[in-house]
Design an enzyme around this catalytic site. Structure first.
Site, PDB file in Angstrom:
ATOM      1  CG  LEU A 123       0.957  40.434  62.741  1.00 59.23           C
ATOM      2  CD1 LEU A 123       0.876  41.952  62.613  1.00 59.23           C
ATOM      3  CD2 LEU A 123       2.422  39.984  62.734  1.00 59.23           C
TER       4      LEU A 123
ATOM      5  CG  HIS B 198      -4.071  43.803  61.516  1.00 56.16           C
ATOM      6  ND1 HIS B 198      -4.766  44.967  61.698  1.00 56.16           N
ATOM      7  CD2 HIS B 198      -3.539  43.498  62.722  1.00 56.16           C
ATOM      8  CE1 HIS B 198      -4.643  45.366  62.957  1.00 56.16           C
ATOM      9  NE2 HIS B 198      -3.905  44.494  63.604  1.00 56.16           N
ATOM     10  NE  ARG B 199     -10.520  41.460  58.791  1.00 60.06           N
ATOM     11  CZ  ARG B 199     -11.726  41.922  59.010  1.00 60.06           C
ATOM     12  NH1 ARG B 199     -12.751  41.154  58.755  1.00 60.06           N
ATOM     13  NH2 ARG B 199     -11.921  43.141  59.472  1.00 60.06           N
TER      14      ARG B 199
ATOM     15  CD  GLN C 110       2.761  26.046  68.144  1.00 58.44           C
ATOM     16  OE1 GLN C 110       1.562  25.806  68.333  1.00 58.44           O
ATOM     17  NE2 GLN C 110       3.500  26.711  69.004  1.00 58.44           N
TER      18      GLN C 110
ATOM     19  NE  ARG D 284      -1.274  22.303  66.745  1.00 57.18           N
ATOM     20  CZ  ARG D 284      -1.633  22.963  65.664  1.00 57.18           C
ATOM     21  NH1 ARG D 284      -0.912  23.963  65.234  1.00 57.18           N
ATOM     22  NH2 ARG D 284      -2.713  22.631  64.997  1.00 57.18           N
TER      23      ARG D 284
ATOM     24  NE  ARG E 244      -6.533  52.813  52.308  1.00 55.58           N
ATOM     25  CZ  ARG E 244      -7.562  53.012  51.512  1.00 55.58           C
ATOM     26  NH1 ARG E 244      -7.661  52.352  50.374  1.00 55.58           N
ATOM     27  NH2 ARG E 244      -8.497  53.877  51.838  1.00 55.58           N
TER      28      ARG E 244
ATOM     29  NE  ARG F  39      -3.450  44.713  66.444  1.00 58.49           N
ATOM     30  CZ  ARG F  39      -4.356  43.958  67.047  1.00 58.49           C
ATOM     31  NH1 ARG F  39      -4.545  44.044  68.354  1.00 58.49           N
ATOM     32  NH2 ARG F  39      -5.117  43.129  66.357  1.00 58.49           N
TER      33      ARG F  39
HETATM   34  C1  LIG Z   1      -6.810  47.235  71.461  1.00 59.63           C
HETATM   35  C2  LIG Z   1      -7.424  46.108  70.691  1.00 59.63           C
HETATM   36  C3  LIG Z   1      -8.206  45.177  71.327  1.00 59.63           C
HETATM   37  C4  LIG Z   1      -8.792  44.122  70.625  1.00 59.63           C
HETATM   38  N1  LIG Z   1      -9.570  43.201  71.276  1.00 59.63           N
HETATM   39  C5  LIG Z   1     -10.168  42.195  70.585  1.00 59.63           C
HETATM   40  C6  LIG Z   1     -10.998  41.237  71.231  1.00 59.63           C
HETATM   41  O1  LIG Z   1     -11.204  41.265  72.422  1.00 59.63           O
HETATM   42  N2  LIG Z   1     -11.546  40.244  70.466  1.00 59.63           N
HETATM   43  C7  LIG Z   1     -11.347  40.157  69.128  1.00 59.63           C
HETATM   44  O2  LIG Z   1     -11.892  39.261  68.488  1.00 59.63           O
HETATM   45  N3  LIG Z   1     -10.563  41.059  68.494  1.00 59.63           N
HETATM   46  C8  LIG Z   1      -9.974  42.057  69.180  1.00 59.63           C
HETATM   47  N4  LIG Z   1      -9.172  42.964  68.513  1.00 59.63           N
HETATM   48  C9  LIG Z   1      -8.940  42.784  67.084  1.00 59.63           C
HETATM   49  C10 LIG Z   1      -9.859  43.699  66.260  1.00 59.63           C
HETATM   50  O3  LIG Z   1     -11.213  43.375  66.469  1.00 59.63           O
HETATM   51  C11 LIG Z   1      -9.537  43.552  64.762  1.00 59.63           C
HETATM   52  O4  LIG Z   1      -9.753  42.228  64.356  1.00 59.63           O
HETATM   53  C12 LIG Z   1      -8.105  43.922  64.444  1.00 59.63           C
HETATM   54  O5  LIG Z   1      -7.705  45.079  65.118  1.00 59.63           O
HETATM   55  C13 LIG Z   1      -7.958  44.137  62.944  1.00 59.63           C
HETATM   56  O6  LIG Z   1      -8.622  45.338  62.638  1.00 59.63           O
HETATM   57  P1  LIG Z   1      -9.394  45.571  61.292  1.00 59.63           P
HETATM   58  O7  LIG Z   1     -10.411  44.509  61.081  1.00 59.63           O
HETATM   59  O8  LIG Z   1      -9.842  46.997  61.309  1.00 59.63           O
HETATM   60  O9  LIG Z   1      -8.152  45.451  60.287  1.00 59.63           O
HETATM   61  P2  LIG Z   1      -8.042  44.852  58.833  1.00 59.63           P
HETATM   62  O10 LIG Z   1      -8.529  43.467  58.756  1.00 59.63           O
HETATM   63  O11 LIG Z   1      -6.621  45.078  58.457  1.00 59.63           O
HETATM   64  O12 LIG Z   1      -8.968  45.753  57.977  1.00 59.63           O
HETATM   65  C14 LIG Z   1      -8.674  47.126  57.742  1.00 59.63           C
HETATM   66  C15 LIG Z   1      -9.965  47.828  57.394  1.00 59.63           C
HETATM   67  O13 LIG Z   1     -10.457  47.280  56.175  1.00 59.63           O
HETATM   68  C16 LIG Z   1     -11.868  47.214  56.228  1.00 59.63           C
HETATM   69  N5  LIG Z   1     -12.300  45.804  56.153  1.00 59.63           N
HETATM   70  C17 LIG Z   1     -11.475  44.706  56.278  1.00 59.63           C
HETATM   71  N6  LIG Z   1     -12.185  43.584  56.119  1.00 59.63           N
HETATM   72  C18 LIG Z   1     -13.465  43.961  55.903  1.00 59.63           C
HETATM   73  C19 LIG Z   1     -14.657  43.242  55.709  1.00 59.63           C
HETATM   74  N7  LIG Z   1     -14.703  41.917  55.676  1.00 59.63           N
HETATM   75  N8  LIG Z   1     -15.789  43.947  55.562  1.00 59.63           N
HETATM   76  C20 LIG Z   1     -15.787  45.296  55.576  1.00 59.63           C
HETATM   77  N9  LIG Z   1     -14.688  46.049  55.787  1.00 59.63           N
HETATM   78  C21 LIG Z   1     -13.536  45.384  55.942  1.00 59.63           C
HETATM   79  C22 LIG Z   1     -12.297  47.835  57.542  1.00 59.63           C
HETATM   80  O14 LIG Z   1     -12.503  49.209  57.362  1.00 59.63           O
HETATM   81  C23 LIG Z   1     -11.074  47.640  58.417  1.00 59.63           C
HETATM   82  O15 LIG Z   1     -10.970  48.542  59.480  1.00 59.63           O
HETATM   83  C24 LIG Z   1      -8.585  44.009  69.211  1.00 59.63           C
HETATM   84  C25 LIG Z   1      -7.781  44.966  68.580  1.00 59.63           C
HETATM   85  C26 LIG Z   1      -7.209  46.001  69.286  1.00 59.63           C
HETATM   86  C27 LIG Z   1      -6.336  46.999  68.559  1.00 59.63           C
END
Ligand SMILES: Cc1cc2nc3c(=O)[nH]c(=O)nc-3n(C[C@H](O)[C@H](O)[C@H](O)COP(=O)(O)OP(=O)(O)OC[C@H]3O[C@@H](n4cnc5c(N)ncnc54)[C@H](O)[C@@H]3O)c2cc1C
Length: 250
Positions: free
Chosen positions: A93, A96-97, A107, A173, A191, A200
Protein backbone atom coordinates in the site's frame (compact mmCIF):
# COMPACT_ATOMS: atom_id res chain seq x y z
CA UNK A 1 -2.77 -15.60 19.66
CA UNK A 2 -5.24 -13.56 17.65
CA UNK A 3 -5.70 -14.47 14.00
CA UNK A 4 -7.33 -11.90 11.74
CA UNK A 5 -9.24 -12.96 8.65
CA UNK A 6 -10.70 -9.68 7.41
CA UNK A 7 -9.47 -6.08 7.23
CA UNK A 8 -11.28 -3.38 9.12
CA UNK A 9 -11.63 -0.07 7.30
CA UNK A 10 -12.97 2.99 9.09
CA UNK A 11 -13.44 6.40 7.50
CA UNK A 12 -12.04 8.91 10.01
CA UNK A 13 -12.14 12.18 8.05
CA UNK A 14 -14.01 13.60 5.08
CA UNK A 15 -13.85 16.92 3.18
CA UNK A 16 -15.84 19.93 4.25
CA UNK A 17 -16.96 22.33 1.51
CA UNK A 18 -17.29 26.00 2.36
CA UNK A 19 -19.09 27.46 -0.61
CA UNK A 20 -17.93 31.00 -1.39
CA UNK A 21 -21.06 33.20 -1.29
CA UNK A 22 -19.81 35.31 -4.20
CA UNK A 23 -19.57 32.31 -6.57
CA UNK A 24 -22.65 30.18 -5.90
CA UNK A 25 -23.33 27.12 -8.05
CA UNK A 26 -26.79 26.16 -9.30
CA UNK A 27 -26.62 22.69 -7.73
CA UNK A 28 -28.96 19.98 -8.87
CA UNK A 29 -29.61 16.97 -6.67
CA UNK A 30 -28.05 15.96 -3.37
CA UNK A 31 -24.31 15.47 -2.99
CA UNK A 32 -21.67 15.10 -0.32
CA UNK A 33 -19.15 17.86 0.36
CA UNK A 34 -16.35 15.87 -1.33
CA UNK A 35 -18.42 15.61 -4.52
CA UNK A 36 -19.42 19.28 -4.41
CA UNK A 37 -15.79 20.41 -4.05
CA UNK A 38 -14.91 18.50 -7.23
CA UNK A 39 -17.89 19.97 -9.09
CA UNK A 40 -17.10 23.46 -7.84
CA UNK A 41 -13.48 23.12 -9.02
CA UNK A 42 -14.57 21.80 -12.41
CA UNK A 43 -17.13 24.54 -12.94
CA UNK A 44 -14.62 27.21 -11.97
CA UNK A 45 -12.46 26.21 -14.96
CA UNK A 46 -15.21 27.30 -17.38
CA UNK A 47 -17.11 29.66 -15.04
CA UNK A 48 -20.21 27.52 -15.54
CA UNK A 49 -21.63 27.98 -12.03
CA UNK A 50 -25.04 28.70 -13.62
CA UNK A 51 -25.16 25.03 -14.67
CA UNK A 52 -26.20 25.59 -18.32
CA UNK A 53 -26.78 21.88 -19.04
CA UNK A 54 -28.86 21.45 -15.87
CA UNK A 55 -26.74 18.54 -14.70
CA UNK A 56 -26.94 16.93 -11.29
CA UNK A 57 -23.66 16.56 -9.41
CA UNK A 58 -23.57 12.85 -10.28
CA UNK A 59 -24.10 13.61 -14.01
CA UNK A 60 -21.53 16.41 -13.98
CA UNK A 61 -18.87 14.28 -12.27
CA UNK A 62 -19.52 11.32 -14.54
CA UNK A 63 -18.83 13.57 -17.52
CA UNK A 64 -15.59 14.76 -15.91
CA UNK A 65 -14.56 11.14 -15.31
CA UNK A 66 -15.36 10.31 -18.94
CA UNK A 67 -13.17 13.17 -20.15
CA UNK A 68 -10.31 12.16 -17.81
CA UNK A 69 -10.15 15.66 -16.31
CA UNK A 70 -8.61 14.08 -13.17
CA UNK A 71 -7.07 17.12 -11.49
CA UNK A 72 -10.42 18.33 -10.10
CA UNK A 73 -10.51 15.12 -8.03
CA UNK A 74 -7.35 16.13 -6.19
CA UNK A 75 -9.22 18.62 -3.98
CA UNK A 76 -11.22 16.10 -1.94
CA UNK A 77 -9.32 13.95 0.54
CA UNK A 78 -10.64 11.00 2.54
CA UNK A 79 -8.77 9.62 5.56
CA UNK A 80 -9.14 6.00 6.65
CA UNK A 81 -7.96 3.91 9.55
CA UNK A 82 -7.05 0.50 8.16
CA UNK A 83 -6.60 -2.38 10.61
CA UNK A 84 -6.32 -6.10 10.18
CA UNK A 85 -3.86 -6.02 7.30
CA UNK A 86 -0.47 -7.67 7.27
CA UNK A 87 2.88 -5.94 7.14
CA UNK A 88 3.35 -7.24 3.59
CA UNK A 89 0.00 -5.75 2.57
CA UNK A 90 0.85 -2.37 4.09
CA UNK A 91 4.23 -2.51 2.38
CA UNK A 92 2.41 -2.76 -0.96
CA UNK A 93 0.00 0.00 0.00
CA UNK A 94 2.72 2.50 0.91
CA UNK A 95 4.21 2.17 -2.56
CA UNK A 96 1.49 4.55 -3.71
CA UNK A 97 3.08 7.99 -3.60
CA UNK A 98 1.31 10.77 -5.45
CA UNK A 99 -1.41 12.25 -3.22
CA UNK A 100 -0.92 9.85 -0.29
CA UNK A 101 -0.02 10.23 3.39
CA UNK A 102 0.66 7.36 5.82
CA UNK A 103 1.14 6.88 9.57
CA UNK A 104 1.84 3.28 10.49
CA UNK A 105 2.23 1.47 13.81
CA UNK A 106 5.92 1.36 14.74
CA UNK A 107 7.35 -2.06 15.46
CA UNK A 108 10.34 -0.32 17.06
CA UNK A 109 8.19 1.21 19.79
CA UNK A 110 5.21 -1.11 20.12
CA UNK A 111 5.50 -4.43 21.95
CA UNK A 112 4.55 -7.14 19.46
CA UNK A 113 4.44 -9.96 22.05
CA UNK A 114 0.65 -10.02 21.68
CA UNK A 115 0.41 -8.93 18.08
CA UNK A 116 -2.32 -10.36 15.91
CA UNK A 117 -1.50 -12.13 12.63
CA UNK A 118 -3.34 -11.91 9.34
CA UNK A 119 -4.06 -15.20 7.67
CA UNK A 120 -3.53 -14.94 3.89
CA UNK A 121 -6.79 -15.47 1.98
CA UNK A 122 -5.11 -18.25 -0.02
CA UNK A 123 -4.56 -20.27 3.19
CA UNK A 124 -8.07 -19.79 4.54
CA UNK A 125 -10.48 -22.68 4.21
CA UNK A 126 -7.91 -25.49 4.06
CA UNK A 127 -7.76 -26.97 7.58
CA UNK A 128 -4.30 -28.55 7.20
CA UNK A 129 -2.78 -25.40 5.70
CA UNK A 130 -4.38 -23.22 8.36
CA UNK A 131 -3.03 -25.43 11.14
CA UNK A 132 0.49 -25.48 9.72
CA UNK A 133 0.48 -21.71 9.15
CA UNK A 134 -0.80 -21.04 12.69
CA UNK A 135 1.94 -23.21 14.17
CA UNK A 136 4.66 -21.40 12.21
CA UNK A 137 3.35 -17.99 13.22
CA UNK A 138 3.14 -19.04 16.88
CA UNK A 139 6.78 -20.16 16.73
CA UNK A 140 7.82 -16.85 15.21
CA UNK A 141 6.01 -14.91 17.92
CA UNK A 142 7.69 -17.05 20.60
CA UNK A 143 11.05 -16.35 18.96
CA UNK A 144 10.28 -12.62 19.09
CA UNK A 145 9.41 -12.73 22.80
CA UNK A 146 12.61 -14.66 23.56
CA UNK A 147 14.72 -12.27 21.49
CA UNK A 148 13.28 -9.21 23.27
CA UNK A 149 14.09 -10.77 26.67
CA UNK A 150 17.68 -11.56 25.70
CA UNK A 151 18.26 -8.19 24.08
CA UNK A 152 16.88 -6.37 27.13
CA UNK A 153 19.41 -8.32 29.23
CA UNK A 154 22.20 -7.59 26.77
CA UNK A 155 21.51 -3.84 26.85
CA UNK A 156 20.94 -3.61 30.58
CA UNK A 157 23.64 -0.96 30.73
CA UNK A 158 21.43 1.43 28.76
CA UNK A 159 19.92 3.54 31.52
CA UNK A 160 16.96 4.96 29.64
CA UNK A 161 14.46 2.07 29.78
CA UNK A 162 12.36 3.40 26.89
CA UNK A 163 15.47 3.53 24.70
CA UNK A 164 16.55 0.05 25.87
CA UNK A 165 13.14 -1.40 24.96
CA UNK A 166 13.31 0.28 21.56
CA UNK A 167 16.75 -1.23 20.94
CA UNK A 168 15.44 -4.67 21.87
CA UNK A 169 12.20 -4.45 19.89
CA UNK A 170 13.72 -2.98 16.75
CA UNK A 171 16.14 -5.91 16.52
CA UNK A 172 13.71 -8.62 17.67
CA UNK A 173 11.09 -7.61 15.08
CA UNK A 174 13.33 -9.11 12.41
CA UNK A 175 11.94 -12.56 13.28
CA UNK A 176 8.30 -11.50 13.01
CA UNK A 177 6.56 -12.74 9.87
CA UNK A 178 5.12 -10.62 7.10
CA UNK A 179 1.73 -11.73 8.44
CA UNK A 180 2.04 -9.53 11.54
CA UNK A 181 -0.96 -7.23 11.76
CA UNK A 182 -0.42 -3.49 11.31
CA UNK A 183 -2.66 -0.51 11.83
CA UNK A 184 -2.24 2.40 9.49
CA UNK A 185 -3.88 5.78 8.93
CA UNK A 186 -3.98 6.63 5.26
CA UNK A 187 -5.07 9.83 3.62
CA UNK A 188 -5.44 10.28 -0.10
CA UNK A 189 -7.21 12.56 -2.48
CA UNK A 190 -9.84 11.08 -4.77
CA UNK A 191 -7.54 10.90 -7.78
CA UNK A 192 -4.98 8.99 -5.72
CA UNK A 193 -7.63 6.64 -4.26
CA UNK A 194 -8.88 5.90 -7.78
CA UNK A 195 -5.37 5.08 -9.06
CA UNK A 196 -4.67 2.76 -6.13
CA UNK A 197 -8.07 1.09 -6.40
CA UNK A 198 -7.71 0.45 -10.11
CA UNK A 199 -4.34 -1.25 -9.59
CA UNK A 200 -5.16 -3.18 -6.43
CA UNK A 201 -8.67 -4.36 -7.30
CA UNK A 202 -7.40 -6.10 -10.41
CA UNK A 203 -7.01 -9.85 -10.62
CA UNK A 204 -3.24 -9.41 -10.96
CA UNK A 205 -3.10 -7.93 -7.44
CA UNK A 206 -2.25 -10.06 -4.43
CA UNK A 207 -5.37 -11.46 -2.75
CA UNK A 208 -4.98 -9.67 0.56
CA UNK A 209 -4.46 -6.15 -0.81
CA UNK A 210 -7.27 -6.82 -3.27
CA UNK A 211 -9.55 -7.70 -0.33
CA UNK A 212 -8.44 -4.48 1.40
CA UNK A 213 -9.08 -2.45 -1.75
CA UNK A 214 -12.61 -3.90 -2.02
CA UNK A 215 -13.25 -2.89 1.62
CA UNK A 216 -11.98 0.66 0.97
CA UNK A 217 -14.02 0.97 -2.23
CA UNK A 218 -17.22 -0.05 -0.40
CA UNK A 219 -16.67 2.72 2.15
CA UNK A 220 -15.86 5.30 -0.54
CA UNK A 221 -18.83 4.33 -2.72
CA UNK A 222 -21.13 4.85 0.22
CA UNK A 223 -19.47 8.12 1.17
CA UNK A 224 -19.18 9.73 -2.27
CA UNK A 225 -20.98 7.59 -4.87
CA UNK A 226 -20.54 10.04 -7.75
CA UNK A 227 -16.75 9.89 -7.36
CA UNK A 228 -16.51 6.09 -7.26
CA UNK A 229 -19.71 4.77 -8.88
CA UNK A 230 -17.92 3.64 -12.05
CA UNK A 231 -15.99 0.95 -10.12
CA UNK A 232 -17.62 -2.46 -10.31
CA UNK A 233 -16.98 -5.22 -7.77
CA UNK A 234 -17.39 -8.80 -9.00
CA UNK A 235 -16.74 -12.32 -7.79
CA UNK A 236 -13.38 -13.50 -9.11
CA UNK A 237 -13.15 -16.97 -10.62
CA UNK A 238 -10.12 -17.77 -8.47
CA UNK A 239 -11.91 -16.75 -5.26
CA UNK A 240 -12.75 -13.57 -3.40
CA UNK A 241 -13.85 -10.32 -4.97
CA UNK A 242 -12.09 -8.20 -7.57
CA UNK A 243 -13.01 -4.93 -9.19
CA UNK A 244 -12.68 -2.98 -12.41
CA UNK A 245 -12.87 0.70 -13.18
CA UNK A 246 -15.31 2.20 -15.66
CA UNK A 247 -13.28 5.29 -16.53
CA UNK A 248 -9.57 4.53 -16.66
CA UNK A 249 -7.28 7.54 -16.29
CA UNK A 250 -3.71 7.20 -17.48
C1 LIG B 1 -0.01 -6.41 -9.60
C2 LIG B 1 1.14 -5.61 -9.08
C3 LIG B 1 2.39 -6.18 -8.96
C4 LIG B 1 3.48 -5.45 -8.49
N1 LIG B 1 4.71 -6.04 -8.37
C5 LIG B 1 5.78 -5.32 -7.94
C6 LIG B 1 7.07 -5.90 -7.84
O1 LIG B 1 7.29 -7.06 -8.11
N2 LIG B 1 8.09 -5.11 -7.38
C7 LIG B 1 7.91 -3.80 -7.05
O2 LIG B 1 8.87 -3.13 -6.67
N3 LIG B 1 6.69 -3.23 -7.15
C8 LIG B 1 5.63 -3.95 -7.57
N4 LIG B 1 4.39 -3.35 -7.66
C9 LIG B 1 4.25 -1.96 -7.23
C10 LIG B 1 4.27 -1.01 -8.44
O3 LIG B 1 5.51 -1.08 -9.11
C11 LIG B 1 4.03 0.43 -7.97
O4 LIG B 1 5.05 0.82 -7.08
C12 LIG B 1 2.70 0.60 -7.28
O5 LIG B 1 1.68 -0.08 -7.95
C13 LIG B 1 2.35 2.08 -7.19
O6 LIG B 1 2.03 2.50 -8.50
P1 LIG B 1 2.37 3.93 -9.04
O7 LIG B 1 3.82 4.22 -8.90
O8 LIG B 1 1.76 4.01 -10.41
O9 LIG B 1 1.45 4.78 -8.04
P2 LIG B 1 1.68 6.19 -7.38
O10 LIG B 1 2.95 6.28 -6.65
O11 LIG B 1 0.44 6.41 -6.58
O12 LIG B 1 1.72 7.18 -8.57
C14 LIG B 1 0.57 7.42 -9.38
C15 LIG B 1 1.05 7.93 -10.72
O13 LIG B 1 1.70 9.18 -10.51
C16 LIG B 1 2.80 9.29 -11.40
N5 LIG B 1 4.05 9.37 -10.62
C17 LIG B 1 4.17 9.12 -9.27
N6 LIG B 1 5.43 9.32 -8.88
C18 LIG B 1 6.13 9.69 -9.98
C19 LIG B 1 7.48 10.00 -10.20
N7 LIG B 1 8.39 9.99 -9.24
N8 LIG B 1 7.85 10.29 -11.46
C20 LIG B 1 6.95 10.32 -12.47
N9 LIG B 1 5.65 10.01 -12.33
C21 LIG B 1 5.24 9.70 -11.09
C22 LIG B 1 2.79 8.05 -12.27
O14 LIG B 1 2.02 8.30 -13.42
C23 LIG B 1 2.06 7.04 -11.41
O15 LIG B 1 1.46 6.00 -12.12
C24 LIG B 1 3.31 -4.08 -8.13
C25 LIG B 1 2.03 -3.51 -8.25
C26 LIG B 1 0.97 -4.25 -8.72
C27 LIG B 1 -0.39 -3.59 -8.82
Amino acid sequence: MEIVKQPRVTLIARPQFLEPPHLPVQWKGDASDGERIAEFAGRLCYMSQHNPAGRSTAEYLQNILKQGHGSVFEHSTYVMLIEGISRSCSHELVRHRAGWGFSQLSQRYVDESHAAFVMPPAIMGDAALEEEWTRQVQEAQAAYVAAVERLMARYQWVEDKVHRRKMAREAARSVLPNATEVKIVVSANVRAWRTMLELRLGEGAELEIRRMAVACLRVLQQEAPALFADFEIYQSAEGGYAGRVGFHKV
